[in-house]
Structures are given as structure tokens and as C-alpha cells.
Design a protein around this motif. Structure first.
Motif, short mmCIF file in Angstrom:
data_model
loop_
_atom_site.label_atom_id
_atom_site.label_comp_id
_atom_site.label_asym_id
_atom_site.label_seq_id
_atom_site.Cartn_x
_atom_site.Cartn_y
_atom_site.Cartn_z
N THR A 1 -5.96 8.69 -0.19
CA THR A 1 -6.18 7.70 -1.25
C THR A 1 -6.44 6.33 -0.67
O THR A 1 -7.33 5.60 -1.11
N ILE A 2 -5.65 5.96 0.36
CA ILE A 2 -5.83 4.64 0.96
C ILE A 2 -7.21 4.53 1.59
O ILE A 2 -7.91 3.54 1.44
N ASN B 1 0.83 -1.21 0.00
CA ASN B 1 0.00 0.00 0.00
C ASN B 1 0.87 1.26 0.00
O ASN B 1 0.52 2.27 -0.63
N THR B 2 1.98 1.22 0.72
CA THR B 2 2.88 2.38 0.74
C THR B 2 3.44 2.63 -0.66
O THR B 2 3.51 3.78 -1.11
N LYS C 1 2.05 1.93 -3.46
CA LYS C 1 0.98 2.35 -4.36
C LYS C 1 0.53 3.78 -4.10
O LYS C 1 0.18 4.50 -5.04
N HIS C 2 0.51 4.20 -2.83
CA HIS C 2 -0.18 5.43 -2.50
C HIS C 2 0.71 6.52 -1.89
O HIS C 2 0.31 7.68 -1.89
N ASP D 1 -9.86 4.27 -1.13
CA ASP D 1 -9.86 3.00 -1.84
C ASP D 1 -10.30 1.86 -0.95
O ASP D 1 -10.91 0.89 -1.40
N ASN D 2 -9.96 1.95 0.35
CA ASN D 2 -10.17 0.81 1.22
C ASN D 2 -11.20 1.05 2.31
O ASN D 2 -11.82 0.12 2.78
N GLY E 1 -0.31 9.50 0.86
CA GLY E 1 -1.40 8.65 0.35
C GLY E 1 -2.48 8.32 1.34
O GLY E 1 -3.26 7.41 1.11
N THR E 2 -2.58 9.06 2.46
CA THR E 2 -3.60 8.72 3.46
C THR E 2 -5.00 8.79 2.89
O THR E 2 -5.78 7.86 3.03
#
Length: 408
Positions: A361-362, A326-327, A329-330, A365-366, A358-359
Motif C-alpha cells: 500500500t505504501i 505511515n505505519t 495508516k498502512h 500510494d507513494n 502495508g508495504t
């Protein structure tokens, strides 16, 4: 909440559940306001108004019947409009003057046709009402009507129909939005369940590999003990102890498999070959692969390292792997990551943090629609009775913290 407000809300809910009763009350209200006015007020003086007949009992009965037809305006709007037009024609033929209840009832009937029927029926009803209005006002009315009054009244009839049509379209729009939201909610729930089922199947396959390894060890040790039991009893007892210890571990992992497999097994993976599963001992190789992508990763180990159970070993490794993925990716190209392992006598705490951007975004997305990554984290940690916290860290970035009990 005061009793008065509570009573008003209860009455409003009662009316919404019984629309026909509400329409009947509307018609009664019109009659209570309009009937006294018919008999108490004199007709305007003038030569034209002398042609109107003075309101009598028959006129009052006709007005009551025409107005009370509004009781069925939502269920049979076109029939109600035709009935009111017929009543208006009957009163016009007897030269009764127009009154407030029957005129308002006519306008409400036109509105009801536009608001509660489709375009074809509402257009037909509106056309019938408009034609009747023009005929009654121009041909049948014994009073000379000025062009300004004619245009104003015609605009009122058309405006009432347009209002009803717009309200119908608005209700249909909101109904479509609610239906779409309900379908998206169902789809999101279905996707989340499918992700959980797939992740549980994958975890179960990994646990199956662990159990298969332990059973293989038990088989080898049992064969060795059988061969040497007569000439080396001490070695045989040691092999038996190993079998007992490995057997207990295998039984524990088997119970976890039974717990996680709450759905049908994946038929496509039924014939998959067994392969060694990674653990914390392979963490260095994982971090090397991550560093090759350009992400700076540091590892800290605190406390006396202890060997966790095989299942916890795999779960902790997969947790770190997913968090670092995840890191990558985001978090962005300039981000840094830290992996910390804290060993105590009873548990193992794993922390993965980054300082990327990316906080949001994560979470998007999740958080709103969980994918396989976060679902897998929660499933793995919950499987071993641990605790998991996921979210933004102080100062920016994202963090994952999990605690695994070392003892089953």
C-alpha cells in the motif's frame, strides 16, 4: 544485428515516414504481377467470354492509370475511389475484361475510404463502391453471374469496408490510450513538483523559525555585553563568544533557507507567527501520542548522544513523525514499530521499522505517485547532505533509514 536485418528495419522506417511512396510501390507491385497475366493468358473459352475484347495497348494504359491512383489513397481516399470507379466504367464500356490490378485497386480503394475517413465519408464511399459493384456485375457484365458468385463477391466488398473501419477504430482507440497516458504522466509530474514546492516551503518556514531564535539570542547577548563591557570584561568576552557561535549557526541555517527556497514564497503563510519547532528532545512525547493510538512502539538509542544542529534536529524529528504516521495508516492494527537512533562522532542514523502488512500500500500510494510524506523525507535528508533508504524490510513490514551528518 546482421546487416540484412538492419537494412530491412531502415527500409521499413523509411516507408513509415513516407506513406505515399509506400503506396506507389504497392501499385507498382500490382502492375508487375497483373500486367503480364493480362497479355500472356488467354481468355476463358465460351460463348459468354467471346463478348470481351482482347486486351490491347489502350486497356493496358487504363489499367496502369487506375492502379497508380493508389499512390494517393491515404491522402485523398474518396477521390481515388471515384477515379478508380470512373476508370472501371471506361474499361467496361469498351468491353475490356476485368484484370487483377484494377480489381485489387478497387478493393484497396474501398478499404482506404473506411480506414482513413470518418464514419459519414466512409459510409458514403462504401455505398458508392457497393452500388457500382452491383451495377457492373449485374447490368454491365456481359457474362451471366450465378447467385452464389454474386453473394460471395458482395460479401468480399462489404468485408473489405468493415476491415478498414475496424482498423480505423482500433487506431483511434490506441491513440486515445497514448494521449491519456501522456496526460496522466504530465499530471503526475505536476503533482510531484507541487508536492516538492509545498514541502520545501514548509521546511524553509521551519528553518526560518530556527534562525529567528538564534538571532533573538544574539540580540539579547549583544545587549548584555554592551551593558557589562566596562565593569566585567570577562563576561562580555563570553557573551561575544556566544554571539559568534550562534551567529555561525544562524548563517548556516540561512544558507539552507536560500538553498531550499527555489520557488516563490507562499503568500498565505507570509504572516504566520513564529513557533518553537520540535526536535529529538520531544521524541518521547511523540512516541507517547503514537502509543495512545494502539501502535506498540519501542525506542533504542545507541552511542553517545550528541546535540545535532538545529536544522538536523528538526529534520530527524519530522522524519520519525512521518514514518510512524505511515505505519499507523498502512501497517494494520496488530503491527509493531521500532525507532533506533545511532550516534557516531560524525553522523546520526535514524531507523524506523514496522512488521505490518502495508508495504504494497505504501509503495502504491507513494512510489508511483509520490505524496507529501515521502517527498518531505527526501527533501529534508537531501537538504543536510544525508542519505535516505525506504523500502520493505526482510521478514515483512516496512523500513526507513536515514543518515544525517552532525557537522554542517
Amino acid at each position: 544485428m546482421s546487416p540484412r536485418i538492419r537494412g530491412l528495419r531502415t527500409f521499413r522506417a523509411w516507408l513509415q515516414s513516407r506513406p505515399q511512396a509506400g503506396d506507389a510501390l504497392l501499385a507498382l507491385g500490382l502492375l508487375l504481377v497483373g500486367l503480364p497475366q493480362m497479355y500472356l493468358e488467354d481468355l476463358p473459352r465460351g460463348e459468354d467470354f467471346e463478348q470481351f475484347q482482347t486486351p490491347d495497348l489502350v486497356n493496358g494504359l487504363l489499367v496502369v492509370v487506375v492502379t497508380m491512383a493508389l499512390t494517393f489513397r491515404q491522402r485523398y481516399p474518396i477521390s481515388v475511389l471515384m477515379f478508380i470507379v470512373a476508370g472501371e466504367l471506361a474499361m467496361a464500356s469498351q468491353t475490356y475484361p476485368p484484370s487483377v490490378p484494377d480489381v485489387v485497386a478497387f478493393l484497396i480503394a474501398i478499404y482506404s475510404v473506411a480506414a482513413h475517413r470518418g464514419l459519414a465519408h466512409s459510409a458514403l464511399g462504401g455505398l458508392v463502391g457497393f452500388v457500382y459493384f452491383l451495377v457492373s456485375l449485374v447490368v454491365m457484365m456481359p457474362v451471366d453471374i450465378s447467385p452464389v458468385v454474386l453473394i460471395t463477391d458482395a460479401a468480399l466488398v462489404v468485408g473489405v469496408w468493415v476491415l478498414g473501419r475496424n482498423l480505423r477504430l482500433r487506431r483511434a482507440y490506441f491513440a486515445e490510450l497514448e494521449d491519456r497516458a501522456a496526460r496522466l504522466e504530465r499530471a503526475r509530474g505536476t503533482d510531484a513538483r507541487a508536492a516538492r514546492i509545498e514541502e520545501r516551503s514548509r521546511i524553509a518556514r521551519e528553518l526560518h523559525d530556527v534562525v529567528a531564535h538564534h538571532v533573538s539570542v544574539m540580540t539579547v547577548q549583544a545587549g548584555a555585553a554592551r551593558r557589562i563591557i566596562d565593569r566585567d570584561a570577562d563576561s562580555a568576552r563570553e557573551a561575544m563568544s556566544t554571539i559568534e557561535e550562534v551567529g555561525r549557526t544562524a548563517l548556516s541555517e540561512m544558507r539552507r533557507i536560500v538553498g531550499v527556497l527555489r520557488t516563490d514564497r507562499d503568500a498565505e503563510q507570509a504572516g504566520r507567527e513564529l513557533a518553537p519547532q520540535p526536535g529529538l528532545g520531544d521524541l518521547g512525547e511523540l512516541l507517547d501520542h503514537v502509543r495512545e493510538t494502539g501502535l506498540s512502539v519501542q525506542l533504542w538509542i545507541e552511542g553517545e548522544a550528541r546535540t545535532p544542529s538545529p536544522g538536523v534536529d528538526v529534520a530527524a524529528f519530522r522524519l520519525i513523525q512521518e514514518a510512524l504516521t505511515n505505519t499507523l495508516k498502512h501497517a494494520g492494527s496488530q503491527a509493531r514499530a521500532w525507532v533506533r537512533l545511532y550516534y557516531t562522532d560524525r553522523d546520526l542514523t535514524v531507523e524506523i521499522e514496522d512488521d505490518g502488512r502495508g508495504t504494497a500500500t505504501i509503495m502504491a500510494d507513494n512510489g508511483d505517485n509520490p505524496g507529501h510524506g515521502l517527498v518531505g523525507m527526501y527533501e529534508r535528508v537531501a537538504l543536510y547532505g544525508g542519505e535516505l533508504r525506504i523500502g520493505p524490510r526482510v521478514g515483512g513490514g516496512f523500513g526507513v533509514r536515514a543518515r544525517f551528518p552532525l557537522e554542517a
